[in-house]
Structure formats: C-alpha cells, structure tokens
Design a protein around this motif. Structure first.
Motif, PDB file in Angstrom:
ATOM      1  N   TYR A  54       0.812  -1.221   0.000  1.00  0.00           N
ATOM      2  CA  TYR A  54       0.000   0.000   0.000  1.00  0.00           C
ATOM      3  C   TYR A  54       0.842   1.265   0.000  1.00  0.00           C
ATOM      4  CZ  TYR A  54      -4.335  -2.592   0.435  1.00  0.00           C
ATOM      5  OH  TYR A  54      -5.398  -3.412   0.195  1.00  0.00           O
ATOM      6  N   ALA A  55       2.104   1.189   0.425  1.00  0.00           N
ATOM      7  CA  ALA A  55       2.979   2.362   0.389  1.00  0.00           C
ATOM      8  C   ALA A  55       3.403   2.700  -1.036  1.00  0.00           C
ATOM      9  CB  ALA A  55       4.213   2.124   1.253  1.00  0.00           C
ATOM     10  N   ASN A  56       3.363   1.721  -1.940  1.00  0.00           N
ATOM     11  CA  ASN A  56       3.870   1.920  -3.296  1.00  0.00           C
ATOM     12  C   ASN A  56       2.795   2.086  -4.367  1.00  0.00           C
ATOM     13  OD1 ASN A  56       6.666   1.741  -2.645  1.00  0.00           O
ATOM     14  ND2 ASN A  56       6.408  -0.445  -2.386  1.00  0.00           N
ATOM     15  N   VAL A  57       1.529   1.944  -4.014  1.00  0.00           N
ATOM     16  CA  VAL A  57       0.462   2.037  -5.013  1.00  0.00           C
ATOM     17  C   VAL A  57      -0.572   3.081  -4.588  1.00  0.00           C
ATOM     18  CG1 VAL A  57       0.740  -0.347  -5.822  1.00  0.00           C
ATOM     19  CG2 VAL A  57      -0.876   0.151  -3.980  1.00  0.00           C
ATOM     20  N   GLN A  58      -1.337   3.535  -5.594  1.00  0.00           N
ATOM     21  CA  GLN A  58      -2.426   4.476  -5.325  1.00  0.00           C
ATOM     22  C   GLN A  58      -3.702   3.921  -5.957  1.00  0.00           C
ATOM     23  OE1 GLN A  58       0.274   6.095  -7.455  1.00  0.00           O
ATOM     24  NE2 GLN A  58       1.453   6.085  -5.574  1.00  0.00           N
ATOM     25  N   ASP A  59      -4.812   4.473  -5.519  1.00  0.00           N
ATOM     26  CA  ASP A  59      -6.126   4.149  -6.092  1.00  0.00           C
ATOM     27  C   ASP A  59      -6.395   2.645  -6.130  1.00  0.00           C
ATOM     28  OD1 ASP A  59      -6.457   6.891  -6.555  1.00  0.00           O
ATOM     29  OD2 ASP A  59      -5.566   6.737  -8.544  1.00  0.00           O
ATOM     30  N   VAL A  60      -6.086   1.950  -5.051  1.00  0.00           N
ATOM     31  CA  VAL A  60      -6.287   0.498  -5.005  1.00  0.00           C
ATOM     32  C   VAL A  60      -7.768   0.201  -4.794  1.00  0.00           C
ATOM     33  CG1 VAL A  60      -5.716  -1.630  -3.789  1.00  0.00           C
ATOM     34  CG2 VAL A  60      -4.003   0.165  -4.027  1.00  0.00           C
ATOM     35  N   ARG A  61      -8.297  -0.663  -5.651  1.00  0.00           N
ATOM     36  CA  ARG A  61      -9.700  -1.070  -5.521  1.00  0.00           C
ATOM     37  C   ARG A  61      -9.853  -2.492  -6.031  1.00  0.00           C
ATOM     38  NH1 ARG A  61     -12.056   1.414  -9.514  1.00  0.00           N
ATOM     39  NH2 ARG A  61     -13.033  -0.316 -10.553  1.00  0.00           N
ATOM     40  N   TYR A  62     -10.585  -3.299  -5.296  1.00  0.00           N
ATOM     41  CA  TYR A  62     -10.923  -4.651  -5.723  1.00  0.00           C
ATOM     42  C   TYR A  62     -12.396  -4.699  -6.083  1.00  0.00           C
ATOM     43  CZ  TYR A  62      -6.593  -6.745  -3.998  1.00  0.00           C
ATOM     44  OH  TYR A  62      -5.289  -7.090  -3.812  1.00  0.00           O
ATOM     45  N   ASP A  63     -12.691  -5.292  -7.222  1.00  0.00           N
ATOM     46  CA  ASP A  63     -14.063  -5.629  -7.577  1.00  0.00           C
ATOM     47  C   ASP A  63     -14.166  -7.145  -7.486  1.00  0.00           C
ATOM     48  OD1 ASP A  63     -14.729  -2.992  -8.193  1.00  0.00           O
ATOM     49  OD2 ASP A  63     -14.126  -3.222 -10.286  1.00  0.00           O
ATOM     50  N   PHE A  64     -15.044  -7.632  -6.616  1.00  0.00           N
ATOM     51  CA  PHE A  64     -15.261  -9.073  -6.477  1.00  0.00           C
ATOM     52  C   PHE A  64     -16.444  -9.459  -7.350  1.00  0.00           C
ATOM     53  CE2 PHE A  64     -12.829  -8.019  -2.724  1.00  0.00           C
ATOM     54  CZ  PHE A  64     -11.903  -9.052  -2.698  1.00  0.00           C
ATOM     55  N   HIS A  65     -16.242 -10.450  -8.215  1.00  0.00           N
ATOM     56  CA  HIS A  65     -17.246 -10.824  -9.203  1.00  0.00           C
ATOM     57  C   HIS A  65     -18.123 -11.982  -8.756  1.00  0.00           C
ATOM     58  CE1 HIS A  65     -15.113  -8.075 -11.710  1.00  0.00           C
ATOM     59  NE2 HIS A  65     -14.021  -8.800 -11.641  1.00  0.00           N
ATOM     60  N   ASP A  66     -17.507 -13.015  -8.244  1.00  0.00           N
ATOM     61  CA  ASP A  66     -18.293 -14.151  -7.775  1.00  0.00           C
ATOM     62  C   ASP A  66     -17.441 -14.984  -6.832  1.00  0.00           C
ATOM     63  OD1 ASP A  66     -16.623 -15.663  -9.459  1.00  0.00           O
ATOM     64  OD2 ASP A  66     -18.131 -15.799 -11.029  1.00  0.00           O
ATOM     65  N   ALA A  67     -18.094 -15.928  -6.210  1.00  0.00           N
ATOM     66  CA  ALA A  67     -17.432 -16.791  -5.240  1.00  0.00           C
ATOM     67  C   ALA A  67     -18.080 -18.154  -5.276  1.00  0.00           C
ATOM     68  CB  ALA A  67     -17.551 -16.184  -3.842  1.00  0.00           C
ATOM     69  N   ASP A  68     -17.304 -19.130  -4.835  1.00  0.00           N
ATOM     70  CA  ASP A  68     -17.811 -20.495  -4.776  1.00  0.00           C
ATOM     71  C   ASP A  68     -17.219 -21.177  -3.561  1.00  0.00           C
ATOM     72  OD1 ASP A  68     -19.088 -22.883  -5.563  1.00  0.00           O
ATOM     73  OD2 ASP A  68     -17.274 -23.551  -6.596  1.00  0.00           O
ATOM     74  N   GLU A  69     -18.079 -21.680  -2.707  1.00  0.00           N
ATOM     75  CA  GLU A  69     -17.600 -22.458  -1.570  1.00  0.00           C
ATOM     76  C   GLU A  69     -17.562 -23.912  -2.025  1.00  0.00           C
ATOM     77  OE1 GLU A  69     -18.443 -23.265   3.151  1.00  0.00           O
ATOM     78  OE2 GLU A  69     -19.374 -21.553   2.167  1.00  0.00           O
ATOM     79  N   ALA A  70     -16.351 -24.403  -2.302  1.00  0.00           N
ATOM     80  CA  ALA A  70     -16.156 -25.740  -2.855  1.00  0.00           C
ATOM     81  C   ALA A  70     -16.484 -26.823  -1.835  1.00  0.00           C
ATOM     82  CB  ALA A  70     -14.718 -25.893  -3.346  1.00  0.00           C
ATOM     83  N   ALA A  71     -16.231 -26.545  -0.583  1.00  0.00           N
ATOM     84  CA  ALA A  71     -16.496 -27.460   0.526  1.00  0.00           C
ATOM     85  C   ALA A  71     -16.527 -26.602   1.781  1.00  0.00           C
ATOM     86  CB  ALA A  71     -15.396 -28.521   0.612  1.00  0.00           C
ATOM     87  N   PRO A  72     -17.050 -27.120   2.878  1.00  0.00           N
ATOM     88  CA  PRO A  72     -17.043 -26.308   4.100  1.00  0.00           C
ATOM     89  C   PRO A  72     -15.622 -25.845   4.450  1.00  0.00           C
ATOM     90  CG  PRO A  72     -18.435 -28.230   4.388  1.00  0.00           C
ATOM     91  CD  PRO A  72     -17.716 -28.409   3.068  1.00  0.00           C
ATOM     92  N   GLY A  73     -15.470 -24.539   4.603  1.00  0.00           N
ATOM     93  CA  GLY A  73     -14.177 -23.979   4.971  1.00  0.00           C
ATOM     94  C   GLY A  73     -13.185 -23.847   3.826  1.00  0.00           C
ATOM     95  N   ARG A  74     -13.667 -23.968   2.595  1.00  0.00           N
ATOM     96  CA  ARG A  74     -12.783 -23.878   1.431  1.00  0.00           C
ATOM     97  C   ARG A  74     -13.546 -23.263   0.272  1.00  0.00           C
ATOM     98  NH1 ARG A  74     -10.476 -28.246  -2.078  1.00  0.00           N
ATOM     99  NH2 ARG A  74     -12.536 -29.085  -1.750  1.00  0.00           N
ATOM    100  N   GLY A  75     -12.963 -22.230  -0.362  1.00  0.00           N
ATOM    101  CA  GLY A  75     -13.674 -21.592  -1.462  1.00  0.00           C
ATOM    102  C   GLY A  75     -12.793 -20.698  -2.300  1.00  0.00           C
ATOM    103  N   TYR A  76     -13.427 -20.086  -3.297  1.00  0.00           N
ATOM    104  CA  TYR A  76     -12.736 -19.258  -4.280  1.00  0.00           C
ATOM    105  C   TYR A  76     -13.464 -17.936  -4.463  1.00  0.00           C
ATOM    106  CZ  TYR A  76     -10.488 -23.642  -5.444  1.00  0.00           C
ATOM    107  OH  TYR A  76      -9.785 -24.806  -5.370  1.00  0.00           O
ATOM    108  N   LEU A  77     -12.682 -16.880  -4.646  1.00  0.00           N
ATOM    109  CA  LEU A  77     -13.200 -15.563  -4.992  1.00  0.00           C
ATOM    110  C   LEU A  77     -12.556 -15.133  -6.307  1.00  0.00           C
ATOM    111  CD1 LEU A  77     -12.856 -13.631  -1.613  1.00  0.00           C
ATOM    112  CD2 LEU A  77     -14.999 -14.107  -2.802  1.00  0.00           C
TER     113      LEU A  77
END
Length: 140
Positions: A54-77
C-alpha cells in the motif's frame, strides 16, 4: 456466495495503508499467503507485506465478481484489482484479473492468489511490455 466469502470480500475491499490492523480479523496468526511472486508465513509478515504494497500504489480497488464455496471452509473468490503505480504503465490505471483460493475455520489460514504475473509487471514496463505483447500475439 457463502456468507463467509461475502463477509471476507467486503472487509478485504476496505483495507488500505491506514487500517492494516483489520488483517487480524481476517487472517489467523499462522496464515500462509502465496501468489505468483511471494510466499508469506505468519500474520506479522503478511502485515509487513501489505504495508509495503500500500505504500507503493495508489487508487487500489478490488471488484469481487463471484465466489464459490467448494467445501465447508474452502472456497474461491474471482476478482479484478485496479491500481496505479508510479513506475508501471506510466502511472496509469492497471486492471488485473485474478482468483483467490481460501481455506478457513473462523479466519483464513490459507490464501493463495492466482493471476498473470506478466500482466501485472512485465507488460507494464515500457520496452519489456512491448516485447511481451509481441510474443503473446505470436503465440496466440
């Protein structure tokens, strides 16, 4: 989207250089974080990594599109990171597509990011970026 992944994405997207203490609520003390460029173990090392990031970048923004919980306690974003870096792309906006694999109990203990490291770095450097773009065109 699972409740855990939705909450994680929402809280993660609010991170910036001024509130890195929020990492303690997201990650376990023994966090293992990996991406194509780094392997980090432990919460103090992760906090140091994010502070430097964060010290080296500006205008940081994440857009999250979708997610999948593959199993309890495990997933993808799936996400797009948008940022500016003074030494990349002439300081212009860079957008990078990626995916995070997360494993958790009450907090995340494994976070592995997948993204094109060439698109992040090599394609953004003036001369090298032209060469990488040319090679990609020849291989397509």
């Amino acid at each position: 989207m699972s409740l855990f992944l939705q909450s994680f994405a929402q809280r993660f997207s609010t991170l910036d250089a001024g509130c890195l203490e929020k990492l303690e609520a997201l990650y376990s003390p023994d966090i293992a974080f990996r991406d194509p460029l780094h392997q980090i173990h432990g919460l103090p090392a992760l906090q140091a990594y994010f502070a430097k990031l964060y010290a080296n970048v500006q205008d940081v923004r994440y857009d999250f599109h979708d997610a999948d919980e593959a199993a309890p306690g495990r997933g993808y974003l799936r996400w797009t990171l948008h940022f500016r870096h003074p030494r990349l792309a002439g300081g212009g906006l860079i957008s990078l597509e990626g995916c995070s694999h997360l494993c958790w109990t009450d907090r995340v203990h494994l976070h592995q990011d997948y993204f094109d490291a060439g698109a992040l770095l090599y394609e953004q450097v003036p001369v090298l970026g032209s060469v990488v773009g040319w090679l990609k065109g020849r291989l397509a």
